[in-house]
Design an enzyme around this catalytic site. Sequence first.
Site, PDB file in Angstrom:
ATOM      1  N   SER A  83      31.842  35.217  88.426  1.00 31.08           N
ATOM      2  CA  SER A  83      32.331  33.941  88.949  1.00 31.08           C
ATOM      3  C   SER A  83      33.658  33.474  88.379  1.00 31.08           C
ATOM      4  O   SER A  83      34.281  32.564  88.919  1.00 31.08           O
ATOM      5  CB  SER A  83      31.284  32.850  88.726  1.00 31.08           C
ATOM      6  OG  SER A  83      30.125  33.102  89.491  1.00 31.08           O
ATOM      7  N   SER A 120      31.709  32.300  91.961  1.00 30.05           N
ATOM      8  CA  SER A 120      31.387  30.966  92.442  1.00 30.05           C
ATOM      9  C   SER A 120      32.394  29.896  92.015  1.00 30.05           C
ATOM     10  O   SER A 120      32.326  28.760  92.478  1.00 30.05           O
ATOM     11  CB  SER A 120      29.999  30.563  91.946  1.00 30.05           C
ATOM     12  OG  SER A 120      29.945  30.522  90.534  1.00 30.05           O
ATOM     13  N   LYS A 150      34.999  23.289  86.436  1.00 33.31           N
ATOM     14  CA  LYS A 150      34.006  23.629  87.455  1.00 33.31           C
ATOM     15  C   LYS A 150      32.823  22.668  87.397  1.00 33.31           C
ATOM     16  O   LYS A 150      32.400  22.246  86.324  1.00 33.31           O
ATOM     17  CB  LYS A 150      33.539  25.076  87.232  1.00 33.31           C
ATOM     18  CG  LYS A 150      32.596  25.615  88.301  1.00 33.31           C
ATOM     19  CD  LYS A 150      32.222  27.049  87.961  1.00 33.31           C
ATOM     20  CE  LYS A 150      31.249  27.640  88.962  1.00 33.31           C
ATOM     21  NZ  LYS A 150      30.873  29.031  88.589  1.00 33.31           N
TER      22      LYS A 150
END
Length: 325
Positions: free
Chosen positions: A299, A275, A195
Amino acid sequence: MASTRKFLNHPGAKEAPAHVLEFKPEADHNPPMRGLPLVAASMLVSNSQWLQKFMWSNAKFGQARSMSELNGEQWRVQPNVIPLSSSPETSTQTLLSFDPSLTTPPPPTVPGRFNSIADYHAAYASGQLTPLQVIDALLPLIRRDIKPEQQQSKYAVAFIQSKVDEVLAEAKASTERWQAGRPLGVLDGVPFGVKDDTEVEGYVSTMGMKVDERFEYFKKPATETVWPAKKLREAGAIMVGKMNQHEIGMDTTGCNPNTGTATNWYNTKYFPGGSSSGAGSALSAGLVPIAIGTDAGGSMRIPPAFCGVYGLKPTHNRVVSRNSS
């Protein structure tokens, strides 16, 4: 009777002064508000610092700050007090071993499954594929630097950036290890993504923001790699790129007008969740079998739930020390 159980990171218990424990119930005199009066009161509070400070102190939110008993005490906000086992057997337990059930691929007839770590391992061990062949096939699907953008793969929006030369170098090194009969283990040659709010040496963590090089932040690549990604690389896994996310991780849909919204390949009519949206998208497309995300409020749990894949949120600060898990 006091508990004899031990805890990691426990600050220790102290008896509070008697006057602190005194509870004096008070009647609530705040008027109930609804409708237009509530709207008007909200506008007044939002535009008046004096009202904000008054309501803060009236609610006693800052009371702990004025308690003399806390002077000199080390404050802590990290929820990382961990109970320790009292059993010698479990306290000395080693890491999970990779027994045949974890390294043997499931039958190819299983519906809807993608290549797992075990599949890559088996393909490399048999000589059916090499890590370099896998990366050569994967890079055109995930690269965001292909111009014009219309020629980019439909899967590429799951990623933000890849250092192609570095990825190819890692793939070549892994291939040479396999050809020499000296793979580092079951993860050698397996592709994974990270990420884009997570540090990887040489990459700028854009956090899903629009890159503006007028700001120094976007000119400073990370000098270290976060621990989980570092350990995967040490085991031979290949970091193929930084993954898309909801901007600054500030919501749970994965919708990002700056870097594009990653696709939920489990159901393309739905958002991928956030996210860690790029991770969920890449996993649900079968691009990589593993991805590293972060989690402060869901997330690493919401994208897997949206995209029909598996996600694991470890205990806070168990694998890396940061403000999210």
